[in-house]
Design an enzyme around this catalytic site. Structure first.
Site, PDB file in Angstrom:
ATOM      1  N   LYS A 148      -4.222  22.462 100.524  1.00 20.43           N
ATOM      2  CA  LYS A 148      -3.154  22.124 101.470  1.00 20.43           C
ATOM      3  C   LYS A 148      -2.788  23.369 102.234  1.00 20.43           C
ATOM      4  CE  LYS A 148      -2.425  17.882  99.861  1.00 20.43           C
ATOM      5  NZ  LYS A 148      -2.452  16.624 100.595  1.00 20.43           N
ATOM      6  N   LYS A 174     -10.652  20.341  95.720  1.00 21.78           N
ATOM      7  CA  LYS A 174     -11.153  19.241  96.541  1.00 21.78           C
ATOM      8  C   LYS A 174     -10.673  19.407  97.979  1.00 21.78           C
ATOM      9  CE  LYS A 174      -9.129  14.841  96.572  1.00 21.78           C
ATOM     10  NZ  LYS A 174      -9.118  14.714  98.026  1.00 21.78           N
ATOM     11  N   ASP A 176      -9.405  17.759 101.500  1.00 20.50           N
ATOM     12  CA  ASP A 176      -8.621  16.548 101.723  1.00 20.50           C
ATOM     13  C   ASP A 176      -9.486  15.511 102.437  1.00 20.50           C
ATOM     14  OD1 ASP A 176      -6.335  14.973 101.395  1.00 20.50           O
ATOM     15  OD2 ASP A 176      -5.061  16.696 101.769  1.00 20.50           O
ATOM     16  N   GLU A 177      -9.007  14.262 102.444  1.00 21.22           N
ATOM     17  CA  GLU A 177      -9.870  13.165 102.891  1.00 21.22           C
ATOM     18  C   GLU A 177     -10.200  13.236 104.373  1.00 21.22           C
ATOM     19  OE1 GLU A 177      -6.717  12.776 102.129  1.00 21.22           O
ATOM     20  OE2 GLU A 177      -5.839  11.956 103.959  1.00 21.22           O
ATOM     21  N   HIS A 264     -13.279   8.842  97.496  1.00 19.65           N
ATOM     22  CA  HIS A 264     -11.901   8.750  97.977  1.00 19.65           C
ATOM     23  C   HIS A 264     -11.745   7.393  98.662  1.00 19.65           C
ATOM     24  CE1 HIS A 264      -8.173   9.644 100.076  1.00 19.65           C
ATOM     25  NE2 HIS A 264      -8.044  10.724  99.331  1.00 19.65           N
ATOM     26  N   LYS A 304       3.689   9.614  94.851  1.00 18.49           N
ATOM     27  CA  LYS A 304       4.101   9.078  96.150  1.00 18.49           C
ATOM     28  C   LYS A 304       3.393   7.798  96.562  1.00 18.49           C
ATOM     29  CE  LYS A 304       0.965  12.040  98.876  1.00 18.49           C
ATOM     30  NZ  LYS A 304       0.819  13.147  99.830  1.00 18.49           N
TER      31      LYS A 304
END
Lengths: 409, 409
Positions: A148, A174, A176-177, A264, A304
């Site tokens: 992030k 990983k 992010d998508e 994912h 979330k």
């Protein structure tokens, strides 16, 4: 045959039938006609009688064999499908039926593939056991992070954040998508720099470290990128299986490369969220396992994301329960996770899963290394039955994480 | 940055921004925070503040620049995306956001791609004009059928039904969306037999005839089958774009084969049907046109499918209105159509569309040839402003069709 002719409560599904469970809400017609319509439109029927049906065609009719409340169970003869072709199978069972005007709502809640159909696909190459052997981690959940901010970091900063996460205690880093090969962080440069970080982290920690590189792209480019990961001694690729689609996923799996496939599910909520319409996540999970992913996002119970405990359990069951000998897929929990949630996660998931935390690691006030340490400390404490409050007394990083997020479920 | 920091009513979208329109229903938070969350989670934000954000990242934030009622408009800087990679773009804008617990519902209603992004894809190779040149039909809708029963016919019967439809007056014969290469009608045999029927029909009628072969499969198999169609002098392939997925569709288009691509949307209703949640069909249509399909199912206005007139109009606009010079995609109406519906269809769609009728042709009491004749008669009459009732008096096939289905809208 009219729609109602596709309903037969005396039918016993055979062992080669595909069996689907639908939630059905008719609009302006009877439940029986509506459910029969679903069976008809996915096999040999349509809205009107046909002059072109041959006697030999009749045996291919799908049959509604159970109708209870809003739930219809439908059996489809295996001959309706092309074995080894997942897009074809999905076009049949979750295709046009969602568009019928005579249905207020329709949800495909579950699917059972017969063994013969399952055997026509490769299934997972590694699965839970293969992943544990690769990581040499056998008795605890895997701990991962997502870099992030999800987009925007330049390559050197991306590789540095990855390094910090690994040395802090993460097993997995990983992408992010939605990071693929943007100008700010192009694919090949990223793979090289981040795998170099991995090598350093492995050397310093003596632990096996994993980088899950997002190869989501047009099929040939995805294969090219996967080969590039292999060429640079990577072991994992990540694919957004729904935005790429099942044809490309199958192509990747059928190369049989020595790469663990992390799946994912970006976009699933568009059709899995409504309990009355769409397709359940467990159906996606079964299809993905059949084609052959090794890891799959299944929800979080806490955090979330929206899914209920029951749904997450269904997803876990779909990827781990016996299914014609297919290897077990590793469930991945990801979305709003942080150290304080670890006891709840481990109570629910047990040991065989991966915890992926992005903000819950890089949001730690003292930075990524501290965030990763706090997460690892939370797992260590929970493994031996020590409360996080107790463990915090002698583990500063966890103490800070608990102060920051202890109240956020 | 917190979610609300992604809202700025003073922001003016730039000409390279991707602009999306969402329907947003928050759960337990304000609308402003919910909309900001959508922008955050698809760009550089997450649920907590991050220590890893660099100053240079900030300029990549997506921005909610308009919030009216339940509608949020969000602008995404083009740098967030990988150009020429549709799965990546979809993962960003219609990915994780649907799974957020703080949203009761979320629907992506529209999208505007900037020219620079559109130019990174091939777009349609043929489009409406190319298709008309190929068929040498310029002044009326194209008339097509789907072979019915949709599954089960053996190859010789399949080819015979196709022949009947062509000599009766159809321009197009199409496989159904779930026919690929099942044992009862394997792909290569079908292609050869059906294209042979086509040649005979062309010779007998003097008209150009088209067979749209369903090549839906794993990517490499799809390419192999497409090549086989070419090798046997076919001109069209059909792809179930959603069950195959956009990665494979892009791969097919990027081969730049001399094949018209007919896009079937089987499965779209799972996420397009609910006006409050999911993704609108027009977004799918724009993505498909951008990648480069030549024809696309857009709904029927009448018939057995659910979409409203307004939605079908949106879909038509999406594939035909000016979009950075991309060719126009031919709208295809399919689902529960029959001759009596032709005046309503032509009133809505005009001339530039294809009418695909399956049951409405093969369900004709006197068989497929009569059914195709009736459909062609209905189009001919409507073109010159003669009512179907009037035309029926001297056209027996249409008269029968009107008796059978005249009351079914």
């Amino acid at each position: 045959m009219r729609y109602v002719d596709f309903v037969n409560p005396n039918y016993q599904p055979g062992e080669t039938d595909v069996v689907c469970t639908f939630h059905v809400e008719p609009r302006g017609i009877s439940l029986k006609e509506a459910a029969g319509g679903v069976a008809a439109e996915s096999s040999i029927g349509t809205w009107t009688e046909l002059t072109t049906v041959k006697p030999y065609v009749q045996k291919l009719a799908a049959t509604v064999f159970s109708l209870e409340g809003d739930t219809a169970k439908i059996a489809y003869p295996i001959e309706l499908f092309e074995l080894g072709n997942m897009p074809n199978i999905l076009s049949s069972i979750q295709g046009n039926v969602f568009g019928l005007r005579t249905l207020e709502n329709l949800r495909l809640n579950d699917i059972q593939f017969p063994t013969q159909l399952l055997k026509s696909f490769k299934g997972p190459k590694y699965g839970v056991d293969g992943i544990r052997r690769l990581l040499r981690v056998y008795n605890r959940p895997l701990i991962g992070t997502i870099i992030k901010p999800k987009l925007g970091l330049r390559t050197t900063d991306h590789a540095k954040v990855a390094y910090d996460a690994w040395v802090g205690g993460c097993d997995i880093v990983k992408d992010d998508e939605n990071l693929s090969s943007q100008n700010f962080n192009p694919f090949e440069k990223r793979v090289m720099a981040t795998l170099e970080s991995r090598d350093r982290a492995e050397e310093e920690t003596g632990e096996k470290k994993i980088y899950m590189v997002n190869v989501t792209a047009e099929t040939n480019e995805m294969l090219r990128r996967s080969q590039l990961v292999l060429d640079h001694n990577g072991e994992y690729v990540m694919v957004d299986i729904l935005t790429c689609g099942f044809a490309a996923l199958q192509t990747l799996r059928e190369q049989d490369m020595n790469l663990v496939i992390h799946a994912h599910r970006a976009g699933h909520g568009a059709f899995t969220k409504d309990p009355r319409h769409g397709v359940s996540m467990r159906v996606v999970a079964k299809a993905a396992r059949t084609v052959g992913v090794d890891q799959l996002h299944v929800g979080t119970v806490v955090g979330k994301m929206f899914e209920t405990r029951e749904e997450v359990q269904e997803n876990c069951d779909a990827v781990t329960q016996e299914m014609a000998g297919l290897k077990r897929v590793l469930p991945v929990a990801s979305g709003g996770l942080h150290p304080a949630l670890v006891p709840a996660l481990m109570e629910f998931f047990g040991l065989d899963f991966a915890i992926q935390a992005g903000g819950g690691i890089h949001g730690h006030r003292d930075g990524t290394v501290a965030g990763a340490k706090a997460m690892r400390q939370a797992v260590d404490a929970t493994l031996v039955g020590v409360s996080l409050e107790e463990h915090s007394k002698e583990h500063h990083e966890l103490e800070t994480a608990m102060q920051m997020w202890g109240q956020i479920a």
